[in-house]
Design an enzyme around this catalytic site. Structure first.
Site, mmCIF file in Angstrom:
data_model
loop_
_atom_site.group_PDB
_atom_site.id
_atom_site.type_symbol
_atom_site.label_atom_id
_atom_site.label_comp_id
_atom_site.label_asym_id
_atom_site.label_seq_id
_atom_site.Cartn_x
_atom_site.Cartn_y
_atom_site.Cartn_z
ATOM 1 N N GLY A 273 21.770 -9.496 -47.417
ATOM 2 C CA GLY A 273 21.616 -10.287 -46.204
ATOM 3 C C GLY A 273 22.564 -11.456 -46.096
ATOM 4 C CD GLU A 315 19.419 -3.490 -52.409
ATOM 5 O OE1 GLU A 315 18.808 -2.757 -53.203
ATOM 6 O OE2 GLU A 315 18.962 -3.800 -51.290
ATOM 7 N N GLY A 317 26.065 -5.857 -47.937
ATOM 8 C CA GLY A 317 26.651 -4.806 -47.103
ATOM 9 C C GLY A 317 27.584 -5.413 -46.081
ATOM 10 N NE ARG A 318 25.153 -9.241 -41.542
ATOM 11 C CZ ARG A 318 24.510 -8.868 -40.439
ATOM 12 N NH1 ARG A 318 25.148 -8.803 -39.301
ATOM 13 N NH2 ARG A 318 23.226 -8.578 -40.481
ATOM 14 N NE ARG A 359 25.058 -6.771 -35.657
ATOM 15 C CZ ARG A 359 25.387 -8.043 -35.565
ATOM 16 N NH1 ARG A 359 26.533 -8.399 -34.992
ATOM 17 N NH2 ARG A 359 24.586 -8.991 -36.025
ATOM 18 C CE1 TYR A 363 18.795 -5.875 -34.131
ATOM 19 C CE2 TYR A 363 21.145 -5.553 -34.476
ATOM 20 C CZ TYR A 363 19.846 -5.127 -34.638
ATOM 21 O OH TYR A 363 19.592 -3.967 -35.309
ATOM 22 C CB CYS A 390 25.040 3.012 -16.049
ATOM 23 S SG CYS A 390 24.325 2.803 -14.416
ATOM 24 C CD GLU A 391 21.142 0.216 -19.642
ATOM 25 O OE1 GLU A 391 20.548 -0.857 -19.386
ATOM 26 O OE2 GLU A 391 20.591 1.329 -19.657
#
Length: 470
Positions: A273, A315, A317-318, A359, A363, A390-391
């Protein structure tokens, strides 16, 4: 309407740049520069050349950047744990971005790999990863997935529920093997960016409450085919600072110490994280500082209870792949939109969007952007980069100052897209997913093939000729 670049409706953290062509070193890959023609170069290759060769949208991943972050993380955690008489294992969290090449890169740099589905497991195995160097997560691992993990000899399975204990018990008994396992627990600490929340309980789908961990471990220890290795906890994502980890560690070590009475507990996995910079306003904590602070917190809690510091696992990742990624788009249209009676916002539409980076829609994630195909002397204006879907929520970059002369045909680059963009991509509006191209020392190669509309049509069993699709 006002021609001033300053907009009262801009977020407070976003300042008007002195140079809207500049690349913030904290956000971009370390070798991202503008060449003599003003074109952004990635891995020694002009972005314009990459766009012509591979098309847009295009995910670009800098191999040297991934490797450098992997080496740095491993060195930081090894140094911090060695100073406290323990050892560290660093797993790359594959959910951030997984491909066979990335598995090989991080493996060559000394990292193990964390997977959380049968598909991710198969990618890692196909890439040649040693099963012993894999960890397998997931709150709802199927019997078939557990069978496969035990069959190949995965190094550790992170147990997430009482049902999973019994599923594994049956599998190892039938196979006559011993499977190392960890127990996922919730410390009641949830952290995001600078802040964390500590409660008595954590209402989420993952893991066991701390109060329930001793009984779960006791059950695991009664099963001859399961080797209990320790506790696992993950407190959140995009975390700046170590305070949340320290609070979580104090709670985990309390349970860890109690479990020592029933047998060895050699490992404590504190998850990942660790945050990165997406914009110039972000100030992530250097991994070396995080490693020292987290390990010091664990060591202090262990010393307080008179127990040895366990081996620690992490761990990231990002923080390994995030900064290594840049997405290239072509601008299609621009449109000034009145925000009030005096001010406008420039909408810049690109040929991708929420299908290649959901994302911001999911978020509210913030990103940056720069024109990649040229420099501009035009005054910066407040812009919003949007996709073609189309959003109304199809936003790539919510707020950014871009040169006021940006227009159709310009190449736009969005940095820090190496994590959770490809992984979360979709075919919304039947958009083919872009390829992923690795760059290194002036060479580029496709590491994940992009899709075509023909690929998408081939899956539709209602199209004549596709009737036999199973």
């Amino acid at each position: 309407m006002s021609a001033s670049p300053v907009r009262p409706f801009a977020p407070t953290w976003l300042g008007v740049p002195a140079d809207a062509n500049a690349l913030d070193a904290s956000v971009w890959p370390s070798d991202a520069v503008r060449d003599a023609a003003g074109v952004i170069s990635l891995g020694g290759i002009p972005a314009t050349e990459l766009a012509v060769t591979f098309g847009t949208p295009l995910y670009v991943l800098d191999e040297d950047e991934v490797r450098a972050h992997a080496r740095r993380a491993l060195a930081a955690f090894r140094a911090a744990t060695a100073a406290r008489g323990a050892r560290a294992r660093v797993y790359y969290a594959g959910k951030a971005f997984l491909s066979a090449e990335v598995v090989r890169w991080v493996g060559e740099e000394g990292l193990a790999v964390d997977v959380c589905s049968g598909g991710e497991l198969e990618v890692a195995l196909a890439a040649g990863a040693e099963p012993f160097h894999l960890g397998f997560h997931g709150n709802n691992k199927s019997v078939a997935e557990l069978e496969r993990a035990v069959e190949v000899g995965v190094g550790s399975i992170v147990i997430d529920s009482a049902i999973e204990i019994e599923r594994l018990a049956a599998i190892v008994e039938r196979r006559g093997v011993v499977q190392p396992v960890l127990l996922r627990v919730n410390s009641g600490v949830h952290a995001e960016t600078h802040d964390f929340l500590a409660t008595a309980h954590e209402d989420q789908k993952f893991g066991f409450a701390l109060a329930d961990a001793p009984a779960a471990v006791a059950r695991i220890r009664r099963i001859p085919g399961l080797a209990f290795r320790g506790l696992h906890c993950h407190i959140g994502s995009q975390i700046f600072g170590a305070a949340g980890f320290a609070e979580s560690a104090s709670r985990l070590i309390d349970v860890h110490a109690g479990l020592l009475a029933g047998g060895e507990v050699p490992v404590l996995n504190l998850g990942g994280g660790f945050g990165i910079a997406y914009t110039s306003a972000d100030d992530p904590t250097p991994i070396e500082h995080l490693a020292e602070a987290i390990v010091d917190a664990v060591a202090a809690e262990c010393a307080h209870r008179g127990i040895p510091v366990p081996d620690l696992a992490f761990e990231p990742g990002r923080s390994i792949v995030g900064q290594a990624g840049v997405t290239l788009y072509e601008v299609g249209t621009t449109k000034p939109v009145a925000v009030d009676d005096e001010h406008t916002r420039l909408y810049v539409s690109v040929d991708g969007g929420m299908s290649d980076n959901p994302r911001p829609a999911l978020y509210g994630a913030a990103y940056s952007a720069r024109i990649a195909s040229r420099t501009s002397e035009a005054a910066p204006v407040l812009a919003r980069v949007v996709g073609k879907h189309c959003e109304s929520g199809d936003i790539v970059v919510e707020d950014e100052y871009l040169p006021g002369d940006i227009g159709p045909g310009d190449l736009l680059a969005v940095p820090a897209t190496g994590a959770y963009c490809f992984s979360l991509s979709s075919n919304y509006n039947y958009a083919p997913r872009p390829p992923v191209v690795a760059v290194r020392a002036g060479t580029a190669r496709v590491i994940v093939r992009g899709e075509t509309v023909d690929d998408l049509l081939a899956r539709d069993a209602g199209i004549p000729g596709n009737e036999g699709i199973a």
